[in-house]
Design a protein around this motif. Structure first.
Motif, PDB file in Angstrom:
ATOM      1  N   ASP A 266      51.823  32.604  46.163  1.00 49.99           N
ATOM      2  CA  ASP A 266      51.193  32.346  44.865  1.00 49.99           C
ATOM      3  C   ASP A 266      50.587  33.629  44.290  1.00 49.99           C
ATOM      4  OD1 ASP A 266      51.769  29.596  44.837  1.00 49.99           O
ATOM      5  OD2 ASP A 266      49.988  29.126  46.009  1.00 49.99           O
ATOM      6  N   ALA A 267      49.958  34.412  45.155  1.00 50.46           N
ATOM      7  CA  ALA A 267      49.401  35.695  44.695  1.00 50.46           C
ATOM      8  C   ALA A 267      50.517  36.625  44.231  1.00 50.46           C
ATOM      9  CB  ALA A 267      48.588  36.339  45.814  1.00 50.46           C
ATOM     10  N   PHE A 268      51.603  36.688  44.993  1.00 48.39           N
ATOM     11  CA  PHE A 268      52.765  37.480  44.588  1.00 48.39           C
ATOM     12  C   PHE A 268      53.236  37.080  43.186  1.00 48.39           C
ATOM     13  CE2 PHE A 268      54.744  38.483  49.072  1.00 48.39           C
ATOM     14  CZ  PHE A 268      53.657  39.292  49.352  1.00 48.39           C
ATOM     15  N   ALA A 269      53.314  35.765  42.971  1.00 42.97           N
ATOM     16  CA  ALA A 269      53.850  35.257  41.704  1.00 42.97           C
ATOM     17  C   ALA A 269      52.973  35.625  40.516  1.00 42.97           C
ATOM     18  CB  ALA A 269      54.013  33.740  41.781  1.00 42.97           C
ATOM     19  N   HIS A 270      51.704  35.914  40.765  1.00 40.72           N
ATOM     20  CA  HIS A 270      50.787  36.294  39.681  1.00 40.72           C
ATOM     21  C   HIS A 270      50.482  37.790  39.677  1.00 40.72           C
ATOM     22  CE1 HIS A 270      49.888  32.373  37.975  1.00 40.72           C
ATOM     23  NE2 HIS A 270      49.771  31.872  39.189  1.00 40.72           N
ATOM     24  N   LYS A 271      51.267  38.562  40.444  1.00 44.01           N
ATOM     25  CA  LYS A 271      51.097  40.021  40.494  1.00 44.01           C
ATOM     26  C   LYS A 271      49.699  40.445  40.928  1.00 44.01           C
ATOM     27  CE  LYS A 271      54.685  41.285  37.125  1.00 44.01           C
ATOM     28  NZ  LYS A 271      55.002  42.076  35.923  1.00 44.01           N
ATOM     29  N   VAL A 272      49.130  39.688  41.862  1.00 45.17           N
ATOM     30  CA  VAL A 272      47.835  40.054  42.428  1.00 45.17           C
ATOM     31  C   VAL A 272      48.079  40.774  43.750  1.00 45.17           C
ATOM     32  CG1 VAL A 272      45.644  39.190  43.357  1.00 45.17           C
ATOM     33  CG2 VAL A 272      46.666  38.104  41.338  1.00 45.17           C
ATOM     34  N   PRO A 273      47.571  41.989  43.932  1.00 47.13           N
ATOM     35  CA  PRO A 273      47.782  42.725  45.184  1.00 47.13           C
ATOM     36  C   PRO A 273      47.248  41.944  46.388  1.00 47.13           C
ATOM     37  CG  PRO A 273      46.860  44.154  43.490  1.00 47.13           C
ATOM     38  CD  PRO A 273      46.779  42.759  42.957  1.00 47.13           C
ATOM     39  N   PRO A 313      44.516  52.028  42.609  1.00 42.76           N
ATOM     40  CA  PRO A 313      45.043  50.971  41.735  1.00 42.76           C
ATOM     41  C   PRO A 313      46.523  51.118  41.395  1.00 42.76           C
ATOM     42  CG  PRO A 313      43.601  52.464  40.515  1.00 42.76           C
ATOM     43  CD  PRO A 313      43.435  52.780  41.970  1.00 42.76           C
ATOM     44  N   GLU A 314      47.025  52.358  41.311  1.00 49.51           N
ATOM     45  CA  GLU A 314      48.439  52.530  40.980  1.00 49.51           C
ATOM     46  C   GLU A 314      49.323  52.041  42.127  1.00 49.51           C
ATOM     47  OE1 GLU A 314      49.840  53.323  38.130  1.00 49.51           O
ATOM     48  OE2 GLU A 314      47.800  53.259  37.321  1.00 49.51           O
ATOM     49  N   GLN A 315      48.932  52.348  43.359  1.00 44.22           N
ATOM     50  CA  GLN A 315      49.682  51.841  44.508  1.00 44.22           C
ATOM     51  C   GLN A 315      49.585  50.327  44.577  1.00 44.22           C
ATOM     52  OE1 GLN A 315      48.282  53.041  48.369  1.00 44.22           O
ATOM     53  NE2 GLN A 315      50.007  52.104  49.442  1.00 44.22           N
ATOM     54  N   ALA A 316      48.393  49.785  44.331  1.00 39.59           N
ATOM     55  CA  ALA A 316      48.211  48.335  44.348  1.00 39.59           C
ATOM     56  C   ALA A 316      49.117  47.668  43.307  1.00 39.59           C
ATOM     57  CB  ALA A 316      46.748  47.986  44.087  1.00 39.59           C
ATOM     58  N   LYS A 317      49.214  48.276  42.148  1.00 41.10           N
ATOM     59  CA  LYS A 317      50.068  47.725  41.087  1.00 41.10           C
ATOM     60  C   LYS A 317      51.537  47.768  41.482  1.00 41.10           C
ATOM     61  CE  LYS A 317      51.122  48.259  36.149  1.00 41.10           C
ATOM     62  NZ  LYS A 317      50.829  49.038  34.914  1.00 41.10           N
ATOM     63  N   LEU A 318      51.972  48.864  42.103  1.00 39.90           N
ATOM     64  CA  LEU A 318      53.359  48.987  42.545  1.00 39.90           C
ATOM     65  C   LEU A 318      53.697  47.930  43.584  1.00 39.90           C
ATOM     66  CD1 LEU A 318      56.076  50.480  42.660  1.00 39.90           C
ATOM     67  CD2 LEU A 318      55.057  52.009  44.374  1.00 39.90           C
ATOM     68  N   LEU A 319      52.821  47.750  44.556  1.00 36.45           N
ATOM     69  CA  LEU A 319      53.046  46.740  45.591  1.00 36.45           C
ATOM     70  C   LEU A 319      53.101  45.348  44.974  1.00 36.45           C
ATOM     71  CD1 LEU A 319      50.596  48.081  48.340  1.00 36.45           C
ATOM     72  CD2 LEU A 319      53.095  48.156  48.405  1.00 36.45           C
ATOM     73  N   ALA A 320      52.207  45.079  44.037  1.00 38.23           N
ATOM     74  CA  ALA A 320      52.181  43.766  43.384  1.00 38.23           C
ATOM     75  C   ALA A 320      53.453  43.516  42.578  1.00 38.23           C
ATOM     76  CB  ALA A 320      50.951  43.657  42.485  1.00 38.23           C
ATOM     77  N   ASN A 321      53.967  44.542  41.912  1.00 37.13           N
ATOM     78  CA  ASN A 321      55.213  44.392  41.155  1.00 37.13           C
ATOM     79  C   ASN A 321      56.397  44.140  42.092  1.00 37.13           C
ATOM     80  OD1 ASN A 321      54.082  44.711  38.606  1.00 37.13           O
ATOM     81  ND2 ASN A 321      54.363  46.922  38.588  1.00 37.13           N
ATOM     82  N   ASN A 322      56.443  44.852  43.214  1.00 34.46           N
ATOM     83  CA  ASN A 322      57.503  44.614  44.199  1.00 34.46           C
ATOM     84  C   ASN A 322      57.449  43.180  44.728  1.00 34.46           C
ATOM     85  OD1 ASN A 322      58.301  47.277  43.984  1.00 34.46           O
ATOM     86  ND2 ASN A 322      57.251  47.947  45.839  1.00 34.46           N
ATOM     87  N   ALA A 323      56.238  42.709  45.002  1.00 30.54           N
ATOM     88  CA  ALA A 323      56.060  41.356  45.525  1.00 30.54           C
ATOM     89  C   ALA A 323      56.482  40.317  44.495  1.00 30.54           C
ATOM     90  CB  ALA A 323      54.599  41.149  45.915  1.00 30.54           C
ATOM     91  N   TYR A 324      56.184  40.575  43.232  1.00 31.55           N
ATOM     92  CA  TYR A 324      56.563  39.664  42.149  1.00 31.55           C
ATOM     93  C   TYR A 324      58.089  39.527  42.068  1.00 31.55           C
ATOM     94  CZ  TYR A 324      57.116  37.966  37.331  1.00 31.55           C
ATOM     95  OH  TYR A 324      57.485  37.260  36.215  1.00 31.55           O
ATOM     96  N   GLU A 325      58.774  40.653  42.123  1.00 33.00           N
ATOM     97  CA  GLU A 325      60.236  40.621  42.068  1.00 33.00           C
ATOM     98  C   GLU A 325      60.813  39.873  43.274  1.00 33.00           C
ATOM     99  OE1 GLU A 325      61.666  44.583  41.674  1.00 33.00           O
ATOM    100  OE2 GLU A 325      60.695  44.920  39.731  1.00 33.00           O
ATOM    101  N   TYR A 326      60.242  40.129  44.437  1.00 31.79           N
ATOM    102  CA  TYR A 326      60.705  39.462  45.655  1.00 31.79           C
ATOM    103  C   TYR A 326      60.567  37.950  45.559  1.00 31.79           C
ATOM    104  CZ  TYR A 326      60.099  37.428  50.306  1.00 31.79           C
ATOM    105  OH  TYR A 326      60.160  36.602  51.395  1.00 31.79           O
ATOM    106  N   VAL A 327      59.415  37.459  45.127  1.00 33.02           N
ATOM    107  CA  VAL A 327      59.182  36.024  45.125  1.00 33.02           C
ATOM    108  C   VAL A 327      60.082  35.325  44.109  1.00 33.02           C
ATOM    109  CG1 VAL A 327      57.310  35.758  43.420  1.00 33.02           C
ATOM    110  CG2 VAL A 327      57.301  34.384  45.489  1.00 33.02           C
ATOM    111  N   HIS A 328      60.380  35.982  43.006  1.00 31.96           N
ATOM    112  CA  HIS A 328      61.246  35.363  42.005  1.00 31.96           C
ATOM    113  C   HIS A 328      62.714  35.363  42.431  1.00 31.96           C
ATOM    114  CE1 HIS A 328      58.704  34.356  38.480  1.00 31.96           C
ATOM    115  NE2 HIS A 328      57.864  35.178  39.083  1.00 31.96           N
ATOM    116  N   GLU A 329      63.100  36.312  43.249  1.00 30.08           N
ATOM    117  CA  GLU A 329      64.477  36.370  43.721  1.00 30.08           C
ATOM    118  C   GLU A 329      64.719  35.449  44.923  1.00 30.08           C
ATOM    119  OE1 GLU A 329      65.275  40.436  44.577  1.00 30.08           O
ATOM    120  OE2 GLU A 329      65.218  41.071  42.475  1.00 30.08           O
TER     121      GLU A 329
END
Length: 353
Positions: A266-273, A313-329
């Motif tokens: 759920d956190a991944f889906a909302h781009k939360v690190p 924060p930039e690393q946290a954002k990158l990880l969150a974006n990767n997680a978002y893509e993963y969960v949707h795929e």
């Protein structure tokens, strides 16, 4: 094909939500799918609201009677909990349907009767590789499939989030949170200790813990003794809590046992690190591309990981974006439904009582 999904648990947790999603996905794919559940519980209400045909019972004997009398109407009985699997197996001589079991808990099992139950289950499904390994070790079966959980992202509930910000005086503070029951498996004392350590490093944050459970009172007492009242806030149980996860700047989970970690999804889906322990299925889920993983029970490591995320924060954002893509795929309703359909078709084709 006709499928009966079965979940006889009380309350509303991740397993009940997944039972509902699985059933909805199959119906959307054109498969006749009904649900058997406990009468008067949230799963019954949610399923009926979704237009699903529901068989709800108050007692185990009523469930056994239904399976004996009507189980033969179905090609597949899809048991979603260990208890309901027992009922499916002991009535198998009467209904003759293929029995599929999805296991979501990563706990060691024992006993001859449990082994026999698995022997007469046509197909075993684990929601993570960690659970598959545990199941395979106990059952000695090499045909266990891994089909993970569904994530159906809920839009952020902006009104509830705004209310929480005002009620908890969160303006200008970093918000760290979790959605976890107060049970031994979730290891809330390690979380509490991590927050205590973080307070000495980063005082301008608030930790919101949504959840309830048998250990709540003990953790509240410990938090008060540590003087954490302003930093560690007990928010209680919230319906549809995933809709307020966007409130968090960082999501943390301290489990020492975890089948998969649906709250992390759920956190991944909302781009939360995410910062998590490496318990069970979390080890694969929160890899170095999608979050920061820590050893089970290591409060200092959790605190350090939280501080690192807040300072980068930039690393946290990158990880969150990767997680978002993963969960949707990998965790979409369509993807998981197709995996189950493939499994069910092959099971029916090869099933023997």
């Amino acid at each position: 094909m006709r499928i009966l999904a079965l979940n006889f648990e009380r309350g509303w947790r991740g397993g009940e939500r997944q039972t509902l999603y699985n059933t909805q996905g199959l119906i959307a794919a054109g498969i006749t799918t009904h649900l058997l559940c406990r009468k008067g519980q949230p799963l019954e209400a949610a399923a009926k609201k979704a237009g699903i045909t529901v068989h709800a019972f108050a007692s185990k004997m009523a469930v056994l009677g239904f399976l004996i009398k009507h189980g033969a109407q179905y090609n597949i009985l899809h048991a979603q909990t260990s208890q309901i699997l027992t009922y499916c197996v002991v009535t198998k001589w009467f209904h003759g349907a293929a029995v599929v079991f999805t296991r979501r808990i990563n706990k060691p099992q024992s006993g001859l009767l449990t082994q026999l139950k698995y022997k007469y289950t046509n197909k075993l499904v684990a929601i993570s590789s960690a659970i598959k390994q545990t199941l395979a070790s106990f059952t000695k079966r090499c045909d266990i499939e891994v089909i993970s959980d569904v994530v159906v992202p809920k839009p952020a509930d902006k009104e509830r989030i705004s209310t929480l910000r005002n009620q908890q005086y969160l303006t200008g503070k970093t918000i760290i949170g979790t959605t976890a029951a107060f049970t031994a498996e979730k290891d809330p004392f390690t979380m509490l200790n991590a927050v205590e350590i973080l307070r000495s490093l980063e005082p301008n944050f608030v930790f919101l813990h949504f959840g309830s459970g048998p250990m709540l009172a003990k953790v509240e007492t410990a938090a008060k003794a540590k003087g954490l009242e302003q930093h560690y806030r007990f928010m209680g149980f919230e319906n549809d809590v995933e809709a307020i996860i966007p409130l968090f700047d960082l999501f943390v989970i301290s489990s020492k046992q975890e089948g998969l970690g649906s709250s992390v999804l759920d956190a991944f889906a909302h781009k939360v690190p995410v910062v998590a322990t490496n318990a069970g299925g979390l080890a694969a889920l929160v890899n170095k591309e999608r979050g920061i993983s820590c050893a089970v029970g290591d409060a200092a490591a959790l605190a350090a990981a939280m501080q690192h995320m807040l300072h980068h924060p930039e690393q946290a954002k990158l990880l969150a974006n990767n997680a978002y893509e993963y969960v949707h795929e990998e965790h979409s309703l369509q993807s998981i439904t197709q995996k189950y359909l493939t499994l069910f078709n092959s099971t029916v084709a090869t099933a023997t009582v």
